[in-house]
Design an enzyme around this catalytic site. Structure first.
Site, short mmCIF file in Angstrom:
data_model
loop_
_atom_site.label_atom_id
_atom_site.label_comp_id
_atom_site.label_asym_id
_atom_site.label_seq_id
_atom_site.Cartn_x
_atom_site.Cartn_y
_atom_site.Cartn_z
N ALA A 3 2.12 -9.04 -2.35
CA ALA A 3 3.14 -8.22 -2.99
C ALA A 3 4.01 -7.47 -1.98
O ALA A 3 5.11 -7.04 -2.30
CB ALA A 3 2.47 -7.22 -3.93
N LYS A 4 3.51 -7.29 -0.77
CA LYS A 4 4.24 -6.61 0.30
C LYS A 4 4.86 -5.30 -0.17
O LYS A 4 6.01 -5.01 0.09
CB LYS A 4 5.28 -7.56 0.92
N ARG A 5 4.04 -4.49 -0.86
CA ARG A 5 4.51 -3.22 -1.37
C ARG A 5 4.40 -2.13 -0.30
O ARG A 5 3.92 -2.37 0.80
CB ARG A 5 3.70 -2.82 -2.62
#
Lengths: 280, 280
Positions: free
Chosen positions: B95-97
């Site tokens: 998700a690379k949040r």
């Protein structure tokens, strides 16, 4: 929306206020929880009450994702409601996405085309090919994180490389990317003095400035260091407006808070005009 | 899932393969499009056919978000299907949040608690308080982007500050964060020689390595520079496996591709054991 149209709205409303729609079911008035879509009901009430005092709304996707499918549905309904009723309002998906090229392309299409946002926030860590897919959309903006408003901003963003802080490298490098005219930047209000440094690198670009209010940044300082002849600022406030009251009159109280900020912004615009009357 | 349980699965299956479930409706066999939930049908077929050759699945959220509500629904169904049928499988939300503290908290809860993933990928740009909320979850991992597999990795990640590249600063600094034992790191296979550098800073941590296959990285190099006595690697392949065929037998072909990688991994594990027989 084009940058020029945004500037016209700011002039007309004498406001560069962006309201963050960070809807947390634990913080909204409890009577809304019995409605079919409490998140949308909350947003609708806030929007109807505050739209004349702001030029933009910025939902942070984290708050909607946290509610699963219902959250995403409420987010889409909110954007559609804005388009249908207040098409002059600028919309920002505060999503802080960013991935390898073909994946960023998916994110860009989702937010800028399918969902219909005017802009989306993007993290710069993965560099050029992670950001350029967002820049391809005409009359849409990509708002790149430069210097954020939180404490952790000092962990990596202000490290120096060849005497230059990383956030400045981000600003400088991003100017060479394709369609870079579609870039805006996040620069936190909690670091207002940095805005002067930012302006040396991107003198004209719009800056999305979080951190006024709840996080302690001052509007006056932001304007002193960041305002340009086309204003160049979108100042965001979330919690201080939308959660100003948890009573049934929350929307009215939110409007009052938004109006105070709008009035201060009108003063700052006037002050800028006066100080720069020779140049304008 | 604990790190130890993951290591046990790797030993048992003689595989440290992670399969990326990046489902693009334009790339899946057309006959699936008439099904009620084509994304889930595709994932289910891939999982049923490949699960014995891999230890982890990694859906990239961009591909699901791109399909709106149906996408999120298919993602949740995929995770539930894995939990119900293959509870020994490790799951990664790619998700690379990353956001300011209270917002990261929402993202962390969404992926690690509500959706039930074992881990989530996180971008480091916003520093400590943007990552620590993810680290609070017991027996869950946060996979921090260190050195990514794309070209843009060289824009900011490899800039030097005090003679030290930013990605190394990220690795070093993150070790001081609370619950840092729950950290893993993304290090691209396209930069295998960098793995030796990474290992000087995080000698034991698990690394999620994308970029083998479609992006050109070599498994042998990854193992040479990155493998530890507890393996310490999850090597991801997405497109090369799931889109190996677009015919009706796509799942079978995907399984064959996964098995080839599993066999190569078994050889690498054997080679490591032989080379380090004195130390183990």
């Amino acid at each position: 929306m084009t940058t020029q149209e945004l500037v016209e709205q700011i002039r007309k409303k004498q406001s560069f206020l962006c309201i963050g729609l960070d809807v947390d079911l634990k913080k909204i008035p409890t009577y809304l929880l019995s409605e079919e879509d409490p998140i949308f009901s909350f947003n609708k009430a806030i929007i109807d009450a505050t739209h004349q005092f702001c030029v933009a709304y910025k939902p942070n996707t984290a708050f909607y994702e946290a509610c699963g499918l219902k959250g995403w549905e409420a987010l889409q309904k909110t954007i559609d409601y804005l388009h249908d009723n207040y098409p002059e309002i600028y919309t920002i998906a505060d999503a802080k996405r960013g991935d390898i090229g073909n994946t960023s392309k998916m994110y860009a299409k989702t937010f800028l085309k399918d969902m219909g946002f005017d802009s989306v926030t993007v993290a710069p860590y993965m560099g050029k090919d992670s950001v350029e897919p967002f820049l391809e959309f005409e009359d849409k903006h990509t708002i790149l994180l430069a210097l954020t408003s939180n404490e952790g901003a000092f962990d990596f963003q202000t490290l120096k490389s060849d005497e230059t802080e990383i956030y400045k490298k981000v600003l400088e490098t991003s100017k060479s990317w394709e369609n870079s005219e579609n870039l805006m930047y996040v620069v936190g209000a909690t670091k207002a003095e940095y805005l002067a440094e930012v302006r040396k690198i991107v003198p004209e670009s719009f800056l999305l400035v979080p951190g006024v209010g709840a996080q302690g940044g001052k509007l006056e300082d932001v304007c002193k260091y960041g305002m340009t002849k086309d204003v160049g600022l979108l100042v965001n406030s979330s919690r201080k407006i939308i959660y100003a009251s948890t009573n049934n009159n929350f929307a009215e109280v939110a409007a009052a808070k938004a109006e105070i900020l709008q009035q201060q912004m009108a003063e700052e615009l006037e002050k800028f005009k006066f100080e720069h009357s020779n140049e304008l």
